[in-house]
Design an enzyme around this catalytic site. Structure first.
Site, PDB file in Angstrom:
ATOM      1  N   GLY A  72     -98.642 -40.087  35.428  1.00 45.57           N
ATOM      2  CA  GLY A  72     -97.858 -39.080  34.703  1.00 45.57           C
ATOM      3  C   GLY A  72     -96.955 -38.273  35.627  1.00 45.57           C
ATOM      4  O   GLY A  72     -97.068 -38.330  36.854  1.00 45.57           O
ATOM      5  N   THR A  73     -96.062 -37.493  35.001  1.00 46.92           N
ATOM      6  CA  THR A  73     -95.061 -36.754  35.773  1.00 46.92           C
ATOM      7  C   THR A  73     -95.683 -35.648  36.637  1.00 46.92           C
ATOM      8  O   THR A  73     -95.211 -35.382  37.741  1.00 46.92           O
ATOM      9  CB  THR A  73     -93.988 -36.146  34.838  1.00 46.92           C
ATOM     10  OG1 THR A  73     -94.653 -35.444  33.777  1.00 46.92           O
ATOM     11  CG2 THR A  73     -93.094 -37.212  34.230  1.00 46.92           C
ATOM     12  N   SER A 118     -40.816 -75.668  53.494  1.00 46.01           N
ATOM     13  CA  SER A 118     -41.925 -75.916  52.567  1.00 46.01           C
ATOM     14  C   SER A 118     -42.860 -76.999  53.075  1.00 46.01           C
ATOM     15  O   SER A 118     -42.443 -77.914  53.777  1.00 46.01           O
ATOM     16  CB  SER A 118     -41.365 -76.382  51.217  1.00 46.01           C
ATOM     17  OG  SER A 118     -40.552 -75.368  50.697  1.00 46.01           O
ATOM     18  N   ALA A 152     -89.375 -41.189  40.745  1.00 47.49           N
ATOM     19  CA  ALA A 152     -88.807 -42.537  40.611  1.00 47.49           C
ATOM     20  C   ALA A 152     -89.893 -43.600  40.690  1.00 47.49           C
ATOM     21  O   ALA A 152     -89.670 -44.698  41.177  1.00 47.49           O
ATOM     22  CB  ALA A 152     -87.766 -42.763  41.701  1.00 47.49           C
ATOM     23  N   ARG A 203     -88.670 -51.746  30.100  1.00 53.34           N
ATOM     24  CA  ARG A 203     -87.648 -52.137  29.120  1.00 53.34           C
ATOM     25  C   ARG A 203     -86.356 -52.643  29.760  1.00 53.34           C
ATOM     26  O   ARG A 203     -85.473 -53.143  29.067  1.00 53.34           O
ATOM     27  CB  ARG A 203     -87.342 -50.961  28.175  1.00 53.34           C
ATOM     28  CG  ARG A 203     -88.424 -50.777  27.132  1.00 53.34           C
ATOM     29  CD  ARG A 203     -87.922 -49.907  26.001  1.00 53.34           C
ATOM     30  NE  ARG A 203     -87.980 -48.493  26.336  1.00 53.34           N
ATOM     31  CZ  ARG A 203     -87.138 -47.589  25.839  1.00 53.34           C
ATOM     32  NH1 ARG A 203     -86.161 -47.945  25.022  1.00 53.34           N
ATOM     33  NH2 ARG A 203     -87.273 -46.328  26.168  1.00 53.34           N
ATOM     34  N   GLY A 259     -89.918 -34.588  24.951  1.00 48.61           N
ATOM     35  CA  GLY A 259     -90.712 -33.370  24.880  1.00 48.61           C
ATOM     36  C   GLY A 259     -89.916 -32.263  24.193  1.00 48.61           C
ATOM     37  O   GLY A 259     -88.724 -32.100  24.452  1.00 48.61           O
ATOM     38  N   TYR A 297     -58.500 -73.580  61.702  1.00 43.36           N
ATOM     39  CA  TYR A 297     -59.913 -73.877  61.911  1.00 43.36           C
ATOM     40  C   TYR A 297     -60.064 -75.361  62.219  1.00 43.36           C
ATOM     41  O   TYR A 297     -59.594 -76.211  61.451  1.00 43.36           O
ATOM     42  CB  TYR A 297     -60.661 -73.507  60.625  1.00 43.36           C
ATOM     43  CG  TYR A 297     -62.155 -73.635  60.659  1.00 43.36           C
ATOM     44  CD1 TYR A 297     -62.890 -73.079  61.692  1.00 43.36           C
ATOM     45  CD2 TYR A 297     -62.828 -74.281  59.622  1.00 43.36           C
ATOM     46  CE1 TYR A 297     -64.282 -73.172  61.702  1.00 43.36           C
ATOM     47  CE2 TYR A 297     -64.216 -74.374  59.623  1.00 43.36           C
ATOM     48  CZ  TYR A 297     -64.936 -73.814  60.660  1.00 43.36           C
ATOM     49  OH  TYR A 297     -66.301 -73.895  60.668  1.00 43.36           O
TER      50      TYR A 297
HETATM   51  C1  UD1 Z   1     -90.784 -36.846  30.265  1.00 41.65           C
HETATM   52  C2  UD1 Z   1     -91.242 -35.476  29.822  1.00 41.65           C
HETATM   53  C3  UD1 Z   1     -90.571 -35.125  28.501  1.00 41.65           C
HETATM   54  C4  UD1 Z   1     -89.070 -35.207  28.627  1.00 41.65           C
HETATM   55  C5  UD1 Z   1     -88.671 -36.587  29.134  1.00 41.65           C
HETATM   56  C6  UD1 Z   1     -87.201 -36.634  29.422  1.00 41.65           C
HETATM   57  C7  UD1 Z   1     -93.502 -35.223  30.672  1.00 41.65           C
HETATM   58  C8  UD1 Z   1     -94.934 -35.282  30.376  1.00 41.65           C
HETATM   59  N1  UD1 Z   1     -92.675 -35.499  29.686  1.00 41.65           N
HETATM   60  O1  UD1 Z   1     -91.202 -37.794  29.297  1.00 41.65           O
HETATM   61  O2  UD1 Z   1     -90.939 -33.820  28.103  1.00 41.65           O
HETATM   62  O3  UD1 Z   1     -88.448 -34.944  27.376  1.00 41.65           O
HETATM   63  O4  UD1 Z   1     -89.365 -36.873  30.356  1.00 41.65           O
HETATM   64  O5  UD1 Z   1     -86.847 -37.963  29.721  1.00 41.65           O
HETATM   65  O6  UD1 Z   1     -93.127 -34.892  31.785  1.00 41.65           O
HETATM   66  N2  UD1 Z   1     -92.500 -40.879  36.493  1.00 41.65           N
HETATM   67  C9  UD1 Z   1     -93.149 -41.044  37.687  1.00 41.65           C
HETATM   68  N3  UD1 Z   1     -94.493 -41.208  37.695  1.00 41.65           N
HETATM   69  C10 UD1 Z   1     -95.213 -41.209  36.561  1.00 41.65           C
HETATM   70  C11 UD1 Z   1     -94.556 -41.032  35.333  1.00 41.65           C
HETATM   71  C12 UD1 Z   1     -93.184 -40.872  35.322  1.00 41.65           C
HETATM   72  O7  UD1 Z   1     -92.524 -41.056  38.739  1.00 41.65           O
HETATM   73  O8  UD1 Z   1     -96.437 -41.354  36.656  1.00 41.65           O
HETATM   74  C13 UD1 Z   1     -91.050 -40.706  36.490  1.00 41.65           C
HETATM   75  C14 UD1 Z   1     -90.315 -41.843  35.803  1.00 41.65           C
HETATM   76  O9  UD1 Z   1     -89.957 -42.844  36.738  1.00 41.65           O
HETATM   77  C15 UD1 Z   1     -89.095 -41.140  35.237  1.00 41.65           C
HETATM   78  C16 UD1 Z   1     -89.581 -39.733  34.960  1.00 41.65           C
HETATM   79  O10 UD1 Z   1     -90.745 -39.549  35.753  1.00 41.65           O
HETATM   80  O11 UD1 Z   1     -88.047 -41.066  36.175  1.00 41.65           O
HETATM   81  C17 UD1 Z   1     -89.899 -39.504  33.491  1.00 41.65           C
HETATM   82  O12 UD1 Z   1     -90.868 -40.429  33.065  1.00 41.65           O
HETATM   83  P1  UD1 Z   1     -90.819 -41.042  31.617  1.00 41.65           P
HETATM   84  O13 UD1 Z   1     -92.030 -41.835  31.404  1.00 41.65           O
HETATM   85  O14 UD1 Z   1     -89.507 -41.674  31.384  1.00 41.65           O
HETATM   86  O15 UD1 Z   1     -90.802 -39.720  30.715  1.00 41.65           O
HETATM   87  P2  UD1 Z   1     -91.881 -39.201  29.729  1.00 41.65           P
HETATM   88  O16 UD1 Z   1     -93.127 -38.902  30.462  1.00 41.65           O
HETATM   89  O17 UD1 Z   1     -91.911 -40.072  28.572  1.00 41.65           O
END
Ligand code: UD1
Ligand code: CA
Length: 458
Positions: free
Chosen positions: A82-83, A406, A7, A13, A141, A388
């Site tokens: 990144g994730t 009334s 999160a 957006r 993905g 009051y």
């Molecule tokens: C990711 C997946 C993609 C998948 C898609 C589904 C990866 C690299 N890609 O895409 O395969 O189809 O989700 O929605 O994993 N987040 C963090 N920290 C970060 C980046 C993201 O906490 O550094 C969280 C975001 O808040 C979100 C989730 O991870 O809840 C997914 O991030 P988002 O950028 O929406 O997804 P993509 O990386 O584009």
């Protein structure tokens, strides 16, 4: 099992100062939907990764943890790389001996049943991915398979044209053997189109090490729908409301239009309940057998007794309505209102912090605040309890069978005795004795020989 909820993303957006995962769906933050579903799976560890939005996310999480008694850890991801990098932040907190379920804080409607199937598919040593076939997979993905077996995930921006044609997408939700996960995360690189550490890269690593990679599918596509914009939030809200409406219909509730109801909390209905269009239910609302709710009512934390009728355009909050009562149209019941059986509250009547016993009526234009009203009392139009004095509040007591004429003002603290009658226009400043007529207005008189003024000619 460990659950890690991602999160930290910024949700640009959404065009909002509020962090994305705190935007409400059905009156509850997106992230809370995910936490509620996750905790129904009884994980041994639950960790939320936050980043954007300052302290707001961990504050909401700790409030939730406090009110539910569920242990929830948080970990800061700063910067957001990144994730894969996000999951890395949870590593010190998670238990190696149990698998790890990764969820997204902006994917609110995944059902516990689908997650359970994914967890079962993963067992103790497999990597399991929740995937779905999408007509328009753009931006997501893709699941690359060879001879039916998953071999890797490729992101839209890194995909070849052939890979972009794949319809099976990664929802992002996965179950991963935790000891392996730790090693894979350490070996991630950010050598890709976005310069990010992709969690999805662990799939190819698993395949290379002979760890089985399996998939499971949710029962419906909306279960994996994420929120990135207000448009998507609104779409998912309608989807969720339609699901709630369908469940109510299946229980036997009559909804005049299942597309025009909003339940932002818990709505518990008895048999033969009828709900007309445009109603909003918040908090916990109970409608007993045979209750009818007219169009455009707002009910917040209320209990409505069997056979009661709420007519159009009423606002009820933190109130109890007795069996067979009739409320509205245009009535307002404020917090602390408790109405007995067969009480009638008509148009433009406001009641606050008051008990009204069986068969009493206030049919038009009245304010009843901080009052104890007995049975079979009639409160005439325009009656006001002056509760009051600008500094303190006082109670009014109206005993059984009293009749309030009334346009009376009852200046509290004051008591109207059993069976007493107040003449119309009474300003009551002292108790009215039981069984007697009390009037405070001057005697009516007519002036003989009086003439209307005439306009003076200039
Ligand atoms: C990711 C997946 C993609 C998948 C898609 C589904 C990866 C690299 N890609 O895409 O395969 O189809 O989700 O929605 O994993 N987040 C963090 N920290 C970060 C980046 C993201 O906490 O550094 C969280 C975001 O808040 C979100 C989730 O991870 O809840 C997914 O991030 P988002 O950028 O929406 O997804 P993509 O990386 O584009
Ligand atoms: Ca996304």
């Amino acid at each position: 099992m460990n659950v890690v909820i991602l999160a930290a993303g910024m949700g640009k957006r959404m065009q909002s100062a509020l962090p994305k995962v705190l935007h409400p769906l059905a009156g509850k933050p997106l992230l809370q939907h995910v936490i509620d579903t996750a905790s129904s799976l009884k994980p041994s560890k639950l960790c939320v990764i936050y980043g954007h939005g300052g302290a707001a996310v961990p504050e909401m999480v700790s409030r939730l943890a406090e009110s539910t008694g569920i242990a929830i850890d948080t970990a800061l991801q700063e910067p957001q790389l990144g994730t894969g990098h996000a999951v890395m932040q949870a590593v010190p907190q998670i238990d190696e001996s149990a698998p790890t379920l990764v969820l997204y804080g902006d994917v609110p409607l995944t059902t516990a049943a689908s997650l359970r199937r994914l967890v079962e598919a993963a067992g103790s040593d497999k990597l399991a991915i929740l995937t779905v076939e999408q007509a328009n997979p753009f931006g997501l993905g893709r699941i690359v398979r060879e001879n039916g077996q998953i071999v890797r995930i490729v992101e839209e921006k890194d995909a070849s044209e052939a890979e972009r044609a794949i319809r099976e997408i990664n929802s992002g939700i996965m179950v991963i053997p935790t000891r392996r996960l730790k090693a894979w995360l350490e070996s991630l690189s950010n050598n890709n189109a976005q310069g990010e550490y992709y969690l999805t890269d662990i799939v190819a690593k698993a395949v290379a090490e002979g760890v089985p990679v399996v998939s499971a599918q949710p029962a419906a596509e909306w279960e994996v729908a994420g929120v990135n914009s207000k448009v998507q939030l609104a779409e998912l809200e309608r989807r969720h409301q339609l699901n709630i409406a369908t469940a109510l219909l299946e229980q036997g509730v009559t909804l005049m239009d299942p597309a025009r109801i909003d339940v932002r909390g818990e709505l518990v209905c008895g048999r033969d309940v009828v709900i007309d269009v445009g109603c909003v239910f918040e908090g916990r609302v109970e409608l007993a057998d045979g209750v009818k709710v007219g169009p455009h009512c707002v009910l917040v934390d209320v209990r409505i007794g069997a056979g009661a009728q709420i007519k159009p355009f009423c606002h009820l909050e933190d109130a109890v309505v007795g069996d067979k009562s009739q409320i509205g149209p245009y009535a307002r019941l404020r917090p602390g209102t408790e109405l007995g059986e067969d009480v009638h509250v008509g148009n433009f009547v406001e009641i606050k912090n008051s008990q009204v016993a069986a068969h009493s009526k206030a049919n038009h234009l009245a304010y009843v605040g901080d009052a104890t009203v007995g049975s079979r009392v009639n409160i005439g139009a325009g009656t006001i309890t002056c509760n009051y004095d600008g500094a303190n509040k006082f109670r009014t007591v109206i005993e059984d069978d009293a009749f309030i004429g009334s346009d009376s003002q009852l200046v509290a603290p004051v008591t109207v005795g059993k069976g007493a009658t107040l003449g119309a226009g009474t300003t009551l400043t002292k108790d009215a004795p039981a069984g007697k007529l009390t009037i405070s207005r001057p005697k009516q008189l007519s002036i003989e020989g009086w003439k209307r003024p005439v306009k003076v000619k200039k």
